[in-house]
Design a protein around this motif. Structure first.
Motif, PDB file in Angstrom:
ATOM      1  N   PHE A   1       0.806  -1.217   0.000  1.00 34.54           N
ATOM      2  CA  PHE A   1       0.000   0.000   0.000  1.00 34.54           C
ATOM      3  C   PHE A   1       0.841   1.269   0.000  1.00 34.54           C
ATOM      4  CE2 PHE A   1      -2.896   3.185   1.849  1.00 34.54           C
ATOM      5  CZ  PHE A   1      -4.017   2.976   1.069  1.00 34.54           C
ATOM      6  N   LEU A   2       2.017   1.237   0.627  1.00 30.97           N
ATOM      7  CA  LEU A   2       2.791   2.462   0.835  1.00 30.97           C
ATOM      8  C   LEU A   2       3.986   2.614  -0.089  1.00 30.97           C
ATOM      9  CD1 LEU A   2       2.870   2.537   4.752  1.00 30.97           C
ATOM     10  CD2 LEU A   2       1.313   3.752   3.223  1.00 30.97           C
ATOM     11  N   GLN A   3       4.321   1.589  -0.891  1.00 28.95           N
ATOM     12  CA  GLN A   3       5.494   1.710  -1.751  1.00 28.95           C
ATOM     13  C   GLN A   3       5.271   2.765  -2.842  1.00 28.95           C
ATOM     14  OE1 GLN A   3       6.268  -1.935  -3.850  1.00 28.95           O
ATOM     15  NE2 GLN A   3       4.125  -2.262  -4.361  1.00 28.95           N
ATOM     16  N   PHE A   4       6.350   3.063  -3.592  1.00 29.95           N
ATOM     17  CA  PHE A   4       6.306   4.145  -4.586  1.00 29.95           C
ATOM     18  C   PHE A   4       5.171   3.962  -5.591  1.00 29.95           C
ATOM     19  CE2 PHE A   4       7.553   5.890  -8.706  1.00 29.95           C
ATOM     20  CZ  PHE A   4       7.798   7.215  -8.375  1.00 29.95           C
ATOM     21  N   SER A   5       4.963   2.715  -6.050  1.00 26.12           N
ATOM     22  CA  SER A   5       3.905   2.450  -7.026  1.00 26.12           C
ATOM     23  C   SER A   5       2.588   2.044  -6.377  1.00 26.12           C
ATOM     24  CB  SER A   5       4.356   1.337  -7.982  1.00 26.12           C
ATOM     25  OG  SER A   5       4.675   0.160  -7.258  1.00 26.12           O
ATOM     26  N   GLY A   6       2.508   2.118  -5.047  1.00 23.51           N
ATOM     27  CA  GLY A   6       1.295   1.731  -4.348  1.00 23.51           C
ATOM     28  C   GLY A   6       0.174   2.737  -4.524  1.00 23.51           C
ATOM     29  N   PRO A   7      -1.016   2.387  -4.116  1.00 26.65           N
ATOM     30  CA  PRO A   7      -2.175   3.265  -4.341  1.00 26.65           C
ATOM     31  C   PRO A   7      -2.091   4.580  -3.585  1.00 26.65           C
ATOM     32  CG  PRO A   7      -2.757   1.396  -2.955  1.00 26.65           C
ATOM     33  CD  PRO A   7      -1.390   1.123  -3.474  1.00 26.65           C
TER      34      PRO A   7
ATOM     35  N   ARG B   1       0.213  11.690  -5.733  1.00 26.39           N
ATOM     36  CA  ARG B   1       0.887  12.334  -6.879  1.00 26.39           C
ATOM     37  C   ARG B   1      -0.122  12.790  -7.918  1.00 26.39           C
ATOM     38  NH1 ARG B   1       4.768   8.110  -6.171  1.00 26.39           N
ATOM     39  NH2 ARG B   1       3.713   6.887  -7.787  1.00 26.39           N
ATOM     40  N   ALA B   2      -1.137  11.964  -8.178  1.00 24.99           N
ATOM     41  CA  ALA B   2      -2.141  12.339  -9.177  1.00 24.99           C
ATOM     42  C   ALA B   2      -3.008  13.495  -8.684  1.00 24.99           C
ATOM     43  CB  ALA B   2      -3.012  11.131  -9.510  1.00 24.99           C
ATOM     44  N   ALA B   3      -3.328  13.517  -7.402  1.00 25.02           N
ATOM     45  CA  ALA B   3      -4.222  14.543  -6.865  1.00 25.02           C
ATOM     46  C   ALA B   3      -3.545  15.901  -6.788  1.00 25.02           C
ATOM     47  CB  ALA B   3      -4.727  14.129  -5.485  1.00 25.02           C
ATOM     48  N   PHE B   4      -2.250  15.929  -6.470  1.00 24.16           N
ATOM     49  CA  PHE B   4      -1.561  17.204  -6.263  1.00 24.16           C
ATOM     50  C   PHE B   4      -0.518  17.511  -7.326  1.00 24.16           C
ATOM     51  CE2 PHE B   4      -3.011  15.760  -2.093  1.00 24.16           C
ATOM     52  CZ  PHE B   4      -3.676  16.889  -1.631  1.00 24.16           C
ATOM     53  N   GLY B   5      -0.452  16.692  -8.357  1.00 23.01           N
ATOM     54  CA  GLY B   5       0.498  16.948  -9.436  1.00 23.01           C
ATOM     55  C   GLY B   5       1.955  16.859  -9.008  1.00 23.01           C
ATOM     56  N   LEU B   6       2.252  15.968  -8.086  1.00 23.97           N
ATOM     57  CA  LEU B   6       3.612  15.822  -7.580  1.00 23.97           C
ATOM     58  C   LEU B   6       4.370  14.776  -8.382  1.00 23.97           C
ATOM     59  CD1 LEU B   6       2.814  15.812  -3.742  1.00 23.97           C
ATOM     60  CD2 LEU B   6       3.522  17.751  -5.171  1.00 23.97           C
ATOM     61  N   GLU B   7       5.695  14.791  -8.229  1.00 26.42           N
ATOM     62  CA  GLU B   7       6.553  13.794  -8.860  1.00 26.42           C
ATOM     63  C   GLU B   7       7.499  13.214  -7.820  1.00 26.42           C
ATOM     64  OE1 GLU B   7       8.606  15.411 -12.159  1.00 26.42           O
ATOM     65  OE2 GLU B   7       6.794  15.834 -13.338  1.00 26.42           O
ATOM     66  N   GLY B   8       7.945  11.997  -8.094  1.00 28.73           N
ATOM     67  CA  GLY B   8       8.891  11.365  -7.184  1.00 28.73           C
ATOM     68  C   GLY B   8       8.204  10.756  -5.976  1.00 28.73           C
ATOM     69  N   ARG B   9       9.018  10.420  -5.000  1.00 29.31           N
ATOM     70  CA  ARG B   9       8.521   9.771  -3.798  1.00 29.31           C
ATOM     71  C   ARG B   9       7.872  10.799  -2.864  1.00 29.31           C
ATOM     72  NH1 ARG B   9       9.343   5.025  -1.709  1.00 29.31           N
ATOM     73  NH2 ARG B   9      11.001   4.563  -3.215  1.00 29.31           N
ATOM     74  N   VAL B  10       6.669  10.482  -2.405  1.00 31.25           N
ATOM     75  CA  VAL B  10       5.938  11.384  -1.519  1.00 31.25           C
ATOM     76  C   VAL B  10       6.227  11.060  -0.056  1.00 31.25           C
ATOM     77  CG1 VAL B  10       3.662  12.245  -0.878  1.00 31.25           C
ATOM     78  CG2 VAL B  10       4.138  11.623  -3.262  1.00 31.25           C
ATOM     79  N   PHE B  11       6.251   9.769   0.285  1.00 32.18           N
ATOM     80  CA  PHE B  11       6.469   9.327   1.657  1.00 32.18           C
ATOM     81  C   PHE B  11       7.782   8.554   1.747  1.00 32.18           C
ATOM     82  CE2 PHE B  11       1.816   9.502   1.084  1.00 32.18           C
ATOM     83  CZ  PHE B  11       1.510  10.444   2.065  1.00 32.18           C
ATOM     84  N   PRO B  12       8.363   8.465   2.925  1.00 30.09           N
ATOM     85  CA  PRO B  12       9.625   7.722   3.074  1.00 30.09           C
ATOM     86  C   PRO B  12       9.459   6.252   2.698  1.00 30.09           C
ATOM     87  CG  PRO B  12       9.186   9.085   5.009  1.00 30.09           C
ATOM     88  CD  PRO B  12       7.947   9.119   4.178  1.00 30.09           C
TER      89      PRO B  12
END
Length: 538
Positions: free
Chosen positions: A110-116, A122-133
């Protein structure tokens, strides 16, 4: 005159079988030579310091975490009365049903880079890269262990506080002590031995773990043992690492025993724990909501969220799940569990009966050895079983000893018996403690003795204890990963092994099915334990 010697001989053989894994590891030092010294120097200069530092950091964080979470939850449900308290009393045991490595798979999915979660943010806020550690890290492993293992502290601290804490806190209130001081000066000192014992148990589980640390890529002693044996093909290095791990576990076991003795001493004079003037302090408003939040948070982190994370891939697409192979994995797990549980209960019954009828030094020694097995990590048991097999192959090349240990279920069942015999033995001994010795005297006066006494008098009274022992061993075998992964014969994959392999191959959606099956099986002893706790007063 020879017949009385047969039971002693069988007891000695049983003790030898149980002690072989530890003896095999220690005997590896007898092969000390220049090559072994060179290997040890290389390990000391390369990986040994990393193994020690990583294990120390992980254990430090886990010890602090389980002590805080377990003690806080135990204090809330024991010392205070608030809405939902009765539900939290048993719900706080639910994380015991989820193996730590299953919690790790669920959080990673659930929490990995490609997880939901990260993909949605990233999709909701237009971010790129890793959001969480990165969850697959030392802090992530500590998080998993804390919320998977805190019930050890919760159970022991709750039992300790339930004996005298409410009564003494009421006395302190009548003397004018405020609530904070009553908790600091009365409740916490009473719970300290229980907390220390629970922390020691949690640390033994942490050091013995292979699934979480290996999957997260953390270099601990347990992972190093498997790397040395399987990757580097160096049995001496594996034995030396196993010895280091065994020494640490022995220290933790001594701490747990010492804490348990202090705990029994502190609760022996229980006072009037169930009297009407020793009831929990009622909470209303904000304090009640705080107590509810303290109890709900570990349940959410250790059980609810991991189960929901694993249910997500099942709800999304049932077709990708390996339903055809699931039956084979489940049948292998059930078969090994039933065989090991039956043997463990049978041996435990014989040992407990012999200890009751003839508590001589040999019997006490074998029972003591059987009780130590649960503290021995699976990695040490594997090395301790395979080392003697290798030596026997060198001495007698024609003897197919390796086949019987690794090519059949003999080796893996042997490891299970060494690891979980103490679980069955403790349950059976608790059942024997409720049978008065006068019953044995009456049976002997009526001409019933020997094994007939066990079969006709003791067994009807021990059925529930034996069933509980078998259930606990069965569930532990179903969840056991390290010994099963190395010693299982060809085409005998179990649910635990398959869940680990699928998760390691990043097929986390497919790993959800065997992982959830392990959780469902793990709920059985939790339900049994919660019923037992509810049946006790206070």
């Amino acid at each position: 005159m020879q017949s009385p010697r047969l039971p002693d001989f069988l007891l000695l053989v049983l003790g030898l079988v149980i002690v072989v894994p530890v003896g095999g590891v220690l005997a590896a030092w007898l092969q000390w030579d220049a090559r072994s010294a060179d290997i040890l120097r290389q390990m000391a200069s390369t990986v040994l310091a990393e193994y020690a530092m990583t294990s120390l950091l992980l254990c430090t964080v886990v010890a602090f975490g389980v002590a805080v979470v377990g003690t806080a939850c135990a204090a809330c449900v024991t010392l205070f009365d608030f809405r939902g308290r009765r539900t939290f009393e048993w719900a706080l045991l639910l994380p015991l049903a989820v193996p730590a490595y299953v919690v790790a798979y669920a959080y990673t999915d659930f929490l990995q880079f490609s997880g939901p979660l990260q993909s949605g943010v990233r999709a909701a806020f237009g971010l790129e890269g890793r959001v969480f550690p990165e969850i697959r890290s030392l802090p992530g492993a500590a998080w998993v262990f804390v919320f998977a293992l805190y019930p050890y502290v919760y159970l022991l601290a709750r039992a300790a506080l339930g004996e005298r804490a409410s009564h003494l806190m009421e006395a302190a209130r009548l003397l004018g002590a405020p609530l904070g001081r009553r908790i600091r000066s009365v409740a916490l000192p009473l719970a300290r031995p229980a907390v220390a014992a629970g922390v020691a148990l949690a640390l033994m589980e942490t050091l013995a773990d292979f699934g979480v640390t290996s999957y997260f890529g953390i270099q601990t002693f347990s992972v190093g043992i498997y790397k040395a044996w399987l990757a580097m093909d160096d049995r001496i290095a594996a034995a030396q690492l196993a010895t280091s791990l065994l020494a640490v576990v022995a220290l933790l076991l001594a701490l747990e025993w010492r804490s348990q003795r202090r705990l029994r001493f502190s609760t022996a004079r229980g006072g009037r724990a169930g009297s009407s003037d020793s009831q929990p302090t009622p909470l209303r408003g904000a304090p009640a909501r705080l107590a509810q939040a303290i109890c709900a948070f570990p349940i959410l982190m250790g059980f609810v969220l991991p189960v929901l994370f694993m249910l997500r891939p099942l709800a999304a697409d049932w077709s990708v799940l390996p339903w055809d192979r699931f039956v084979l994995w489940a049948s292998n797990s059930v078969r090994l569990g039933l065989i090991s549980a039956s043997l463990a209960v049978a041996i435990a019954l014989l040992l407990a009966y012999r200890l009751r009828r003839r508590p001589d030094p040999i019997t006490r020694g074998v029972v003591g050895l059987a009780g130590l097995g649960y503290a021995v990590p699976g990695a040490v048991i594997v090395v301790g079983l395979l080392l003697p097999v290798g030596w026997l192959q060198q001495v007698a090349p024609g003897v197919p000893s390796s086949y019987w240990v690794t090519g059949t279920i003999v080796g893996v069942v042997w490891a299970y018996l060494v690891r979980f015999m103490s679980v069955a033995l403790q349950s059976v001994q608790s059942g024997y403690a409720r049978i008065p010795p006068s019953l044995d005297d009456s049976a002997r006066m009526l001409g019933t003795s020997g094994l007939r006494l066990l079969a006709q008098v003791h067994w009807p009274l021990l059925r529930r204890a034996a069933a509980a022992a078998g259930l606990l061993v069965f569930v532990d075998v179903m969840k056991e990963l390290p010994a099963t992964m190395v010693l299982r014969p060809f085409n005998t994959d179990t649910l635990a092994v398959v869940a680990y392999q699928l998760a390691r191959d990043e097929r986390l959606g497919e790993a959800a099915l065997p992982s959830l099956a392990l959780v469902l099986v793990g709920l059985l002893p939790v339900v049994l334990l919660s019923k037992t706790l509810r049946s006790r007063p206070g």
